[in-house]
Design an enzyme around this catalytic site. Structure first.
Site, PDB file in Angstrom:
ATOM      1  N   ASP A 172       0.870  -1.176   0.000  1.00  0.00           N
ATOM      2  CA  ASP A 172       0.000   0.000   0.000  1.00  0.00           C
ATOM      3  C   ASP A 172       0.904   1.222   0.000  1.00  0.00           C
ATOM      4  O   ASP A 172       1.484   1.577   1.017  1.00  0.00           O
ATOM      5  CB  ASP A 172      -0.897  -0.016   1.234  1.00  0.00           C
ATOM      6  CG  ASP A 172      -1.763   1.248   1.335  1.00  0.00           C
ATOM      7  OD1 ASP A 172      -1.823   2.001   0.349  1.00  0.00           O
ATOM      8  OD2 ASP A 172      -2.368   1.462   2.395  1.00  0.00           O
ATOM      9  N   LYS A 234       2.370  11.436  -3.475  1.00  0.00           N
ATOM     10  CA  LYS A 234       1.456  10.522  -4.168  1.00  0.00           C
ATOM     11  C   LYS A 234       0.397  11.304  -4.940  1.00  0.00           C
ATOM     12  O   LYS A 234      -0.111  10.844  -5.966  1.00  0.00           O
ATOM     13  CB  LYS A 234       0.806   9.597  -3.139  1.00  0.00           C
ATOM     14  CG  LYS A 234      -0.243   8.644  -3.691  1.00  0.00           C
ATOM     15  CD  LYS A 234      -0.833   7.801  -2.580  1.00  0.00           C
ATOM     16  CE  LYS A 234      -1.925   6.886  -3.090  1.00  0.00           C
ATOM     17  NZ  LYS A 234      -2.464   6.022  -2.010  1.00  0.00           N
ATOM     18  N   GLU A 335      -7.253   0.662  -5.028  1.00  0.00           N
ATOM     19  CA  GLU A 335      -7.386   0.459  -3.582  1.00  0.00           C
ATOM     20  C   GLU A 335      -8.787  -0.022  -3.177  1.00  0.00           C
ATOM     21  O   GLU A 335      -8.914  -0.979  -2.398  1.00  0.00           O
ATOM     22  CB  GLU A 335      -7.013   1.747  -2.846  1.00  0.00           C
ATOM     23  CG  GLU A 335      -5.512   2.041  -2.946  1.00  0.00           C
ATOM     24  CD  GLU A 335      -5.176   3.489  -2.648  1.00  0.00           C
ATOM     25  OE1 GLU A 335      -6.112   4.289  -2.458  1.00  0.00           O
ATOM     26  OE2 GLU A 335      -3.977   3.815  -2.604  1.00  0.00           O
ATOM     27  N   ASP A 357     -12.670   4.628   1.624  1.00  0.00           N
ATOM     28  CA  ASP A 357     -11.237   4.522   1.895  1.00  0.00           C
ATOM     29  C   ASP A 357     -10.855   5.704   2.782  1.00  0.00           C
ATOM     30  O   ASP A 357     -10.632   6.808   2.309  1.00  0.00           O
ATOM     31  CB  ASP A 357     -10.450   4.544   0.580  1.00  0.00           C
ATOM     32  CG  ASP A 357      -8.946   4.398   0.795  1.00  0.00           C
ATOM     33  OD1 ASP A 357      -8.521   4.287   1.960  1.00  0.00           O
ATOM     34  OD2 ASP A 357      -8.198   4.406  -0.206  1.00  0.00           O
TER      35      ASP A 357
END
Length: 387
Positions: A172, A234, A335, A357
């Site tokens: 992850d 990210k 994800e 999430d």
């Protein structure tokens, strides 16, 4: 660059008895006819008749014998080693005082050192435990700051990819933290930990002394050295620097975001521009190292999760980061899809589900359509700064 060495010793004890003068905690001296240039990164494996005694990433620190005097060989400095190698070196240091040094030894009969790299990053810890820096094509030097610190700032290149064997870990690559997991032989999935810690802060920086720091050491300097500490990247990877999203993001970060020649967002530290794939690779390598320590074997294969809203260009950037870190990226998985798979795989459901999430730096919601074992993302949305 892979450097595999086979030495004619039957046991580790015989190896230390007959070759111990060439070994320390910090490195090893190897005689060789074909020499690599100082500064060359290598994936090092040293074997004896009973098996492997040393394995990890290293760098050619210096060479001997090129001036016509002495024996031709190389001083190899350890950068990161697996757990078994570190145990072996500690046992060597316990019985051989010279082996406690943090630099490769210079045996008495090999002659003088002929060449060293132009610049080697300084370190405050033993090389076998140091934070890794990606391999490079050449050595360069930038003098930065009022203290005259030195950064080794060459271009990055892909690490030597190992064989496509062994376990596949799941990574992850998070906005705030990253971690790894694996399915054990008994079918149980488990989060991998090192020294009781499973999370690696998704932060990469350069210390005031010019040393790359990754994870917790980098996060600790966010306040004191914000211009050289990169977090939240990210959100930027694989984006055009002129895009509206990046222009909005730039105002939220203390570090300098610039564009590459191809127009992609990158980060400038001192006078050097780093692609976000390079910084992500450093983080992935740290996660890879954690997994290797826990599983006590080399890791070369991974599945990496990304947000569902990543476009193909962003996914390709993550693939490249994995390659730079020495990983075969088997799959890039959304994800929310990964969460849905963990919940319902094998149950052959036919329904629509909503996956939240709740990340450390972002909050996303995705709608998935499940038909037997087919999982399709219908729509996704969220806030990249709510977490």
């Amino acid at each position: 660059m892979v450097l595999a060495v086979r030495l004619p010793f039957s046991t580790p004890e015989e190896f230390l008895q007959r070759y111990g003068a060439n070994l320390t905690r910090g490195g090893i001296y190897l005689r060789a006819r074909a020499l690599k240039a100082p500064g060359t990164p290598v994936s090092l494996e040293v074997k004896i008749d009973s098996g492997r005694v040393l394995y990890g990433m290293a760098m050619v620190s210096w060479v001997t014998g090129t001036s016509g005097q002495g024996v031709t060989g190389m001083g190899i400095k350890f950068i990161t080693l697996d757990t078994a190698s570190r145990r072996f070196l500690e046992s060597a240091a316990a019985v051989m005082p010279h082996a406690r040094a943090n630099e490769p030894p210079v045996p008495r009969n090999v002659g003088p050192i002929d060449a060293r790299p132009e610049a080697v990053p300084s370190t405050d810890v033993a090389p076998s435990q140091a934070q890794p820096v990606l391999p490079s094509e050449e050595s360069g030097r930038l003098v930065i700051g009022t203290g005259g610190s030195t950064i080794v700032a060459p271009p990055f290149e892909p690490a030597a990819l190992g064989p496509m064997t062994g376990p596949i870990i799941g990574i992850d690559l998070g906005t705030t933290n990253s971690c790894a997991a694996v399915v054990l032989p008994n079918g149980e999935a488990t989060i991998l930990k090192r020294d009781g810690q499973s999370l690696v802060p998704s932060v990469v920086g350069v210390s005031p002394r010019g040393r790359f720091v990754i994870g917790t050491p980098a996060r600790s300097q966010v306040v004191t050295n914000p211009r050289w500490t990169v977090f939240g990247f990210k959100r930027l990877i694989g984006r055009d620097v002129e895009s509206a999203a990046v222009k909005d993001l730039i105002s939220r970060f203390p570090y300098e975001v610039v564009g590459t020649e191809s127009g992609e967002a990158a980060v400038k530290i001192a006078d050097r521009v780093y692609r976000l794939e390079e910084l992500s690779a450093l983080l992935l390598r740290e996660v890879k190292s954690l997994a290797e320590t826990r599983l006590e074997q080399p890791i070369t294969r991974a599945v990496i999760t990304v947000p569902a809203w990543y476009n193909e260009h962003q996914r390709e950037a993550v693939r490249e980061a994995g390659k730079l870190a020495g990983l075969h990226v088997e799959r890039i998985v959304n994800e929310p899809t990964a969460a849905a798979l963990a919940w319902g795989f094998g149950q052959k459901r036919a329904q629509r589900v909503l996956v939240y999430d709740l990340g450390g730096g972002t909050f996303d919601a995705s709608v998935l359509e499940l038909t037997d074992n087919v999982y399709e993302v219908v729509s996704t949305g969220g806030d990249t700064f709510l977490g």
